[in-house]
Design an enzyme around this catalytic site. Structure first.
Site, PDB file in Angstrom:
ATOM      1  N   ASN A  39     -36.997 -48.170 -45.410  1.00 27.41           N
ATOM      2  CA  ASN A  39     -37.380 -47.490 -44.236  1.00 27.41           C
ATOM      3  C   ASN A  39     -38.670 -46.942 -44.039  1.00 27.41           C
ATOM      4  OD1 ASN A  39     -35.878 -45.889 -46.321  1.00 27.41           O
ATOM      5  ND2 ASN A  39     -36.736 -44.377 -45.504  1.00 27.41           N
TER       6      ASN A  39
ATOM      7  N   CYS B 242     -42.447 -32.955 -47.102  1.00 29.89           N
ATOM      8  CA  CYS B 242     -43.249 -31.685 -47.399  1.00 29.89           C
ATOM      9  C   CYS B 242     -42.313 -31.055 -48.208  1.00 29.89           C
ATOM     10  CB  CYS B 242     -43.160 -30.938 -45.980  1.00 29.89           C
ATOM     11  SG  CYS B 242     -44.358 -29.551 -45.977  1.00 29.89           S
TER      12      CYS B 242
ATOM     13  N   SER C 166     -26.091 -47.784 -39.514  1.00 29.88           N
ATOM     14  CA  SER C 166     -26.081 -46.541 -38.515  1.00 29.88           C
ATOM     15  C   SER C 166     -26.530 -46.517 -37.056  1.00 29.88           C
ATOM     16  CB  SER C 166     -27.205 -45.389 -39.427  1.00 29.88           C
ATOM     17  OG  SER C 166     -27.429 -44.325 -38.562  1.00 29.88           O
TER      18      SER C 166
ATOM     19  N   HIS D 147     -27.608 -44.936 -34.619  1.00 36.36           N
ATOM     20  CA  HIS D 147     -28.937 -44.509 -34.050  1.00 36.36           C
ATOM     21  C   HIS D 147     -30.140 -45.389 -34.444  1.00 36.36           C
ATOM     22  CE1 HIS D 147     -30.869 -41.667 -37.101  1.00 36.36           C
ATOM     23  NE2 HIS D 147     -29.710 -41.988 -37.604  1.00 36.36           N
TER      24      HIS D 147
HETATM   25  N1  PLP Z   1     -30.578 -45.259 -45.220  1.00 39.38           N
HETATM   26  C1  PLP Z   1     -31.586 -45.740 -44.527  1.00 39.38           C
HETATM   27  C2  PLP Z   1     -32.466 -46.838 -45.171  1.00 39.38           C
HETATM   28  C3  PLP Z   1     -32.232 -44.965 -43.667  1.00 39.38           C
HETATM   29  O1  PLP Z   1     -33.453 -45.381 -43.008  1.00 39.38           O
HETATM   30  C4  PLP Z   1     -31.551 -43.946 -42.961  1.00 39.38           C
HETATM   31  C5  PLP Z   1     -32.095 -42.819 -42.368  1.00 39.38           C
HETATM   32  O2  PLP Z   1     -33.202 -42.797 -41.950  1.00 39.38           O
HETATM   33  C6  PLP Z   1     -30.170 -43.686 -43.578  1.00 39.38           C
HETATM   34  C7  PLP Z   1     -29.764 -44.290 -44.800  1.00 39.38           C
HETATM   35  C8  PLP Z   1     -29.468 -42.498 -43.383  1.00 39.38           C
HETATM   36  O3  PLP Z   1     -28.949 -42.668 -42.045  1.00 39.38           O
HETATM   37  P1  PLP Z   1     -28.496 -41.598 -41.069  1.00 39.38           P
HETATM   38  O4  PLP Z   1     -29.339 -40.879 -40.283  1.00 39.38           O
HETATM   39  O5  PLP Z   1     -27.682 -42.317 -40.280  1.00 39.38           O
HETATM   40  O6  PLP Z   1     -27.535 -40.551 -41.927  1.00 39.38           O
END
Ligand code: PLP
Length: 379
Positions: free
Chosen positions: A148, A322, A196, A198
């Site tokens: 991410n 942070c 996920s 969103h």
């Molecule tokens: N795993 C990764 C790689 C993510 O980027 C995120 C969210 O940023 C998540 C898990 C968590 O997903 P959610 O926001 O739907 O709980």
């Protein structure tokens, strides 16, 4: 406003909103009810299950809806450990999202032997080191598909082959890759895989876990029999329907919009690093998802940069968290061996299929200007 924070979340697609609207208006019944209205809601969920399954080339019956990526990761990890309770070793990487990383740290405190594998400075995983870590007492391996923060892609098919060859269940966090890269569960012999909505223009607070037919998994919530007993609780029908529609839109990659996104991302990072001395792209040497770039401006603090960008209506994000009032380098950049000054100055720009070349041109100008001013004022 220029929104380049799509790895945090994406705008809900208007077609997704349209698909969700009737679920509040008309299909409001409980999908577990046997009457006509309940069955209409049930059918909407089953259609969404087919759409989500199609995105990752899975069978609809292997998809479990959850409240998001975090819950899918937690269910996969805790559920697998509970089903495999004679073993106490977990193998993961040091660069996982906190939904996996913080859970593994917690499990470490509960006497699990957790191996957090580091990466090289570009974020690449040493597959020989991973293979060596997968000892017979390993209960679970948990490895993400795409990072991410950096966008770096792990060779998940190869990783899954290594785990399978040793009979070790693998959980894949595909939250950042789904909708951006093709995912074919029939070619990734993993036990579980998290999604996920969103992150691919679906609604927030909904996600899914692919559970392979061979996977042994225990439910973590206790209640009704929804989602094959693995995720009890009345389903969030509108959100699930929205996720299904978003998955359908994401699966339609003809023509491939991500090529354009990759070209825009490349232009952003080439021009910014050319114009600003000492700036550098983290993870540039590794394969990356097309929409992400993490650019460091050593000597500056990410927080000050983000405020400066935001004042100019450019939304980005940082690779730092942070804690107690000061920005600490993220665990991801630490696991990559990134020096603290670089890590603390890193800004993530994450594009979407809707980002325009006009926006990227403006983002380059704004970033060059903001960094230039901050450098002048810190001299
Ligand atoms: N795993 C990764 C790689 C993510 O980027 C995120 C969210 O940023 C998540 C898990 C968590 O997903 P959610 O926001 O739907 O709980």
């Amino acid at each position: 406003m220029i929104y380049l924070d799509n790895n945090s979340t994406t705008q809900t697609d208007p077609a997704v909103l349209d698909a969700m609207a009737p679920c509040w208006r008309d299909q409001y019944a409980n999908p577990s009810s046997l009457h006509l209205a309940g069955q209409s809601a049930r059918n909407a969920i089953e259609h969404a299950r087919e759409q989500v399954a199609a995105l990752i080339h899975a069978k609809p019956r292997d998809i479990i809806f959850t409240s998001g990526g975090t819950e899918a990761d937690n269910l996969a990890i805790l559920g697998t450990l509970e089903a495999n309770s004679s073993k106490r070793r977990i193998v993961t990487t040091g660069v996982e999202h906190v939904a996996v990383h913080a859970l593994c740290e917690k499990l470490q405190k509960q006497d699990y032997d957790v191996v957090f594998l580091p990466t090289d400075p570009d974020g690449r995983l040493d597959l020989a080191a991973l293979d060596a870590a997968l000892t017979p007492d390993t209960a679970l391996a948990a490895v993400m598909h795409a990072n991410n923060e950096t966008g770096v892609i792990f060779p998940i098919e190869e990783i899954a082959q290594l785990a399978t060859a040793r009979g070790i269940p693998l959980h894949v966090d595909a939250v950042q890759s789904a909708g951006k890269l093709p995912i074919d569960c029939s070619r990734i012999p993993c036990n579980t895989l998290a999604l996920s909505a969103h992150k691919f223009h679906g609604p927030k607070g909904t996600g899914a876990l692919y559970v392979a037919p061979r996977a042994k998994l225990r439910n973590q919530l206790v209640g009704g029999h929804q989602e094959r007993d693995l995720r009890p609780g009345t389903e969030n029908v509108p959100a699930i329907v929205g996720m299904g529609k978003a998955a359908e839109l994401a699966a339609n990659l003809d023509p491939d919009p991500w090529r354009t996104v990759a070209a825009l991302r490349d232009r952003l990072e080439i021009e910014i690093t050319a114009r600003l001395d000492f700036s550098c792209v983290i993870g540039a040497g590794a394969p990356r998802i097309p929409n992400t770039t993490l650019i460091a401006f050593p000597g500056l603090e990410a927080e000050a940069i983000l405020i400066g960008l935001s004042q100019r209506e450019l939304c980005a994000s940082s690779g730092s968290a942070c804690s107690s009032g000061s920005l600490e380098p993220s665990h991801v950049l630490r696991a990559m061996g990134c020096d603290p000054a670089t890590a603390k100055s890193a800004i993530r720009f994450s594009l979407s299929k809707r980002t325009t070349s006009h926006e990227i041109k403006a983002a380059i100008e704004i970033t060059a200007d903001v960094i230039g001013r901050l450098r002048k004022s810190s001299n």
